[in-house]
Design a protein around this motif. Structure first.
Motif, PDB file in Angstrom:
ATOM      1  N   THR A 153       0.836  -1.194   0.000  1.00 28.88           N
ATOM      2  CA  THR A 153       0.000   0.000   0.000  1.00 28.88           C
ATOM      3  C   THR A 153       0.874   1.249   0.000  1.00 28.88           C
ATOM      4  N   TRP A 185      -8.739   9.905   2.442  1.00 28.61           N
ATOM      5  CA  TRP A 185      -7.941   8.758   2.018  1.00 28.61           C
ATOM      6  C   TRP A 185      -7.367   8.020   3.213  1.00 28.61           C
ATOM      7  N   ARG A 188      -9.002   4.358   3.816  1.00 28.61           N
ATOM      8  CA  ARG A 188      -9.069   3.321   2.785  1.00 28.61           C
ATOM      9  C   ARG A 188      -7.674   3.044   2.243  1.00 28.61           C
ATOM     10  N   PRO A 189      -7.387   1.776   1.951  1.00 27.82           N
ATOM     11  CA  PRO A 189      -6.060   1.440   1.417  1.00 27.82           C
ATOM     12  C   PRO A 189      -5.937   1.790  -0.064  1.00 27.82           C
ATOM     13  N   VAL A 190      -4.744   2.127  -0.481  1.00 23.85           N
ATOM     14  CA  VAL A 190      -4.399   2.303  -1.885  1.00 23.85           C
ATOM     15  C   VAL A 190      -3.255   1.345  -2.182  1.00 23.85           C
ATOM     16  N   TRP A 191      -3.487   0.410  -3.092  1.00 19.83           N
ATOM     17  CA  TRP A 191      -2.489  -0.620  -3.387  1.00 19.83           C
ATOM     18  C   TRP A 191      -1.626  -0.191  -4.563  1.00 19.83           C
ATOM     19  N   TYR A 201      -1.623   2.355  -9.317  1.00 20.59           N
ATOM     20  CA  TYR A 201      -2.266   2.537  -8.016  1.00 20.59           C
ATOM     21  C   TYR A 201      -3.753   2.178  -8.116  1.00 20.59           C
ATOM     22  N   TYR A 202      -4.241   1.423  -7.126  1.00 20.91           N
ATOM     23  CA  TYR A 202      -5.624   0.948  -7.119  1.00 20.91           C
ATOM     24  C   TYR A 202      -6.279   1.241  -5.770  1.00 20.91           C
ATOM     25  N   ALA A 203      -7.585   1.501  -5.814  1.00 25.13           N
ATOM     26  CA  ALA A 203      -8.355   1.730  -4.589  1.00 25.13           C
ATOM     27  C   ALA A 203      -9.814   1.408  -4.858  1.00 25.13           C
ATOM     28  N   TRP A 204     -10.570   1.161  -3.789  1.00 27.86           N
ATOM     29  CA  TRP A 204     -12.018   1.009  -3.903  1.00 27.86           C
ATOM     30  C   TRP A 204     -12.657   2.388  -3.914  1.00 27.86           C
TER      31      TRP A 204
END
Length: 218
Positions: A153, A185, A188-191, A201-204
């Motif tokens: 993350t 932010w 929530r995690p950001v991968w 970079y990915y997130a929900w």
């Protein structure tokens, strides 16, 4: 061979006149990632097939690619994870390659797949500067209850040199919207995943956030 002949015959204009655009398009044609043809007025028309993963969490959020870093440049955007379909691939094979390479297998055994829907979208490509028809195969899927993404993350912040600064995002309509104004932010995690020399970079995001920042979504 036909595509390369089209590139040679086309007249230069806009973004297509740059060396980088020509190199990118020639590479796509050689790799079978796009098809190009010359129109009656001498301009180029490009066709690209894309396979996109529309992954929804049990809570109703979407897994979204929110940006990428290549070298020292961070480019924020908002789109479903996806990749170009190669000329010799089926849609299922392209999806498998997306899951195994760009997404590093972090979703293996954690996703229930649904239908695949085709969409057609036409616009001028920002990368090449030419009119492009996108044939998009959207693969719907749902994250299984209790499953989690196991990947590194990164912090999202507007300050600091090690954090990813994505406090603002420009959508396709040209207006600037603040990610942080929608929801912090911090909760929530950001991968971050590496593929082909690029960090993605990915997130929900909620459905509303995705529609807002993508200019209407895919």
């Amino acid at each position: 061979q036909i595509g390369l002949q089209a590139l040679s015959a086309a007249r230069p204009w806009g973004g297509w006149s740059t060396r980088a655009a020509k190199t990118k398009l020639r590479g796509e044609v050689l790799a079978g990632k796009s098809v190009v043809a010359v129109t009656t007025d001498g301009s180029l028309r490009r066709v690209v097939s894309l396979v996109l993963l529309k992954l929804m969490s049990p809570e109703g959020s979407f897994l979204v690619e929110i940006g990428q870093r290549r070298g020292g440049d961070v480019i924020p955007h908002c789109q479903m994870p996806g990749t170009k379909q190669h000329a010799d691939e089926t849609c299922d094979e392209t999806l498998e390659r997306l899951l195994k390479t760009k997404l590093h297998g972090v979703l293996d055994g954690k996703v229930a797949f649904g239908e695949i829907r085709q969409e057609i979208h036409e616009t001028v490509s920002r990368a090449t500067g030419i009119s492009t028809r996108y044939l998009r195969y959207v693969c719907s899927a749902t994250m299984k209850a209790g499953a989690a993404i196991d990947a590194p993350t990164v912090a999202i912040s507007g300050v600091g040199t090690t954090a990813l600064d994505m406090s603002e995002q420009t959508n396709v309509r040209g207006s600037r919207q603040s990610f942080s104004s929608q929801r912090s932010w911090d909760d929530r995690p950001v991968w971050t995943l590496y593929a082909r020399g690029t960090c993605f970079y990915y997130a929900w995001l909620t459905q509303g956030e995705f529609a807002l920042f993508s200019g209407g979504g895919h």
